[in-house]
Design an enzyme around this catalytic site. Structure first.
Site, PDB file in Angstrom:
ATOM      1  N   CYS A 140      -1.997  11.675  -3.761  1.00  0.00           N
ATOM      2  CA  CYS A 140      -1.844  10.755  -4.798  1.00  0.00           C
ATOM      3  C   CYS A 140      -3.571  10.108  -5.155  1.00  0.00           C
ATOM      4  CB  CYS A 140      -0.837   9.675  -4.303  1.00  0.00           C
ATOM      5  SG  CYS A 140      -1.084   8.298  -5.350  1.00  0.00           S
ATOM      6  N   CYS A 143      -3.372   6.381  -5.974  1.00  0.00           N
ATOM      7  CA  CYS A 143      -3.449   5.638  -4.636  1.00  0.00           C
ATOM      8  C   CYS A 143      -4.809   5.676  -4.092  1.00  0.00           C
ATOM      9  CB  CYS A 143      -2.590   5.983  -3.548  1.00  0.00           C
ATOM     10  SG  CYS A 143      -0.991   6.542  -4.423  1.00  0.00           S
ATOM     11  N   ASP A 144      -5.440   6.907  -3.995  1.00  0.00           N
ATOM     12  CA  ASP A 144      -6.599   7.208  -3.176  1.00  0.00           C
ATOM     13  C   ASP A 144      -8.047   7.543  -3.615  1.00  0.00           C
ATOM     14  OD1 ASP A 144      -4.856   6.697  -0.667  1.00  0.00           O
ATOM     15  OD2 ASP A 144      -4.218   8.790  -0.756  1.00  0.00           O
TER      16      ASP A 144
END
Ligand code: NAP
Length: 360
Positions: A140, A143-144
């Site tokens: 992701c 997200c990261d």
């Protein structure tokens, strides 16, 4: 939720709170079934991991994935849907009402069941990924991605997800290399064009990720890539290994035939290689699953599964379209199919009761 769950039989339980589950919840709630929606390990589903959704009808400027989900949840709640956290560990679908055992120890009973558990990111199967997932390997970018400011990163895959991840990562990373196992992208032309035209993005064709180097303390430090002019190099490695009588593991650690091997220094790896449907909890039930793991629905335009009273919507039953808008569509269909089925049960129940009274 009623704490004494054993005493309560719901009309409709919807497993999953992604776009399919939410759309089903809006329809079922508007039909006064007071649906209970189970939010599993990834509440809101895949859209919560997406940046902008540009192709959902009615949003000419695009809409954030998280915003779309939050608004959908509010809409469902407005009509009386109830949301609780819970993952189904075991489903008993031979008896009625259906029984769902949750990971928190509670049991739910429901007349109709809507499966909208979606799909989860597929892993590549590279050596080192089990140890380093979450430590520099990610599924992701949204997200990261921010952890990789100034890094050189790889994105694995050739579909829309990989293009989207790569484009997003250019905000942080110095360079983004898309690694694809053949020489033609699966992505839509519009997404492929954006990636091709971006200065920070380059492509490694006919290439796959074999091994990831690093540690949980240091994160990802490097990757071993294999390539073959005809694509699918890992398959070639395996074929060569089988023909040469070399054990797979041994073959992975040396050059085999025409397969080239290279180790690159990188600081992060993002997987965008598709998804697998979340149907583990259905494996021991009479709900038929396809070889791909997707819930089989009956022929024609329906969300009915092979078990009466069980319906499926969204990515868990759709191996082909997998769009937010089609998931919303099948979600609403599942609620309408469930409504129709519940009404038939009531009519049949009423008819059986009046027959019994007449017999007396
Ligand atoms: P996808 O279309 O199935 O693409 C998966 C990609 O990963 C393919 O290129 C595939 O290679 C590759 N792949 C699969 N397993 C692999 C493995 N083990 N090792 C290396 N490569 C592997 O999945 P997706 O990109 O997640 O897209 C799914 C659906 O969502 C599509 O319908 C897509 O249009 C939609 N989507 C849309 C958007 C958007 O419009 N913004 C964004 C994301 C997703 P092959 O090509 O060789 O099979």
């Amino acid at each position: 939720m009623n704490e004494d769950t054993n005493a309560l039989v719901h009309d409709v339980v919807i497993v999953g709170s992604g776009v399919a589950g939410l759309s089903a919840a809006v329809y079922a709630a508007r039909a006064d079934f007071e649906p209970l929606v189970l939010e599993g390990p990834e509440p809101g589903g895949q859209l919560t991991l997406t940046t902008d959704v540009e192709n959902f009808l009615g949003f000419p400027e695009g809409v954030g994935g998280m915003e779309l989900i939050q608004r959908g949840k509010e809409q469902a709640e407005r009509f009386g849907a109830e949301f609780v956290h819970g993952t189904v560990e075991d489903a008993t679908l031979n008896d009625r009402p259906f029984k769902l055992a949750l990971s928190n120890g509670k049991t739910l009973r429901t007349r109709a069941l809507l499966i909208a558990t979606g799909a989860s990111a597929r892993w590549v199967g590279a050596d080192g990924e089990d140890e380093l997932m979450g430590y520099g390997v990610s599924t992701c970018a949204t997200c990261d991605g921010a952890f990789h400011r100034g890094d050189d990163v790889l994105v694995i895959g050739g579909g829309d997800s990989a293009m989207e991840e790569a484009l997003f990562l250019t905000k942080f990373a110095d360079s983004v290399t898309i690694v694809h196992r053949r020489d033609e992208l699966r992505a839509s032309e519009v997404m492929a064009e954006r990636a091709r035209n971006h200065d920070a993005i380059s492509f490694r064709w006919n290439t796959e990720l074999l091994e990831i180097q690093g540690s949980q303390d240091e994160g990802v430090t490097g990757a071993t890539l294999v390539s073959h002019p005809d694509g699918y190099p890992k398959q070639k490695l395996e074929t060569n290994a089988a023909h040469g009588g070399v054990a797979d593991q041994a073959a992975k650690t040396r050059d085999v035939g025409e397969v080239e091997r290279e180790t690159v220094d990188i600081g992060g790896i993002f997987y965008g290689v598709g998804h697998v449907p979340n149907t583990d909890f259905l494996e021991e039930t009479p709900v038929e699953l396809a070889d791909t793991g997707h819930v089989e629905t009956r022929e024609g335009m329906t969300t009915k599964t092979t078990v009466e009273g069980v319906f499926a919507a969204g990515d868990v039953m759709d191996p082909d379209y997998r769009q937010a808008i089609t998931s919303a569509g099948t979600g609403s269909m599942a609620a309408l199919d469930a409504e129709d089925w519940l009404e038939q049960q009531t009519v049949r129940g009423a008819a059986a009761t009046s027959e019994a009274i007449a017999d007396d």
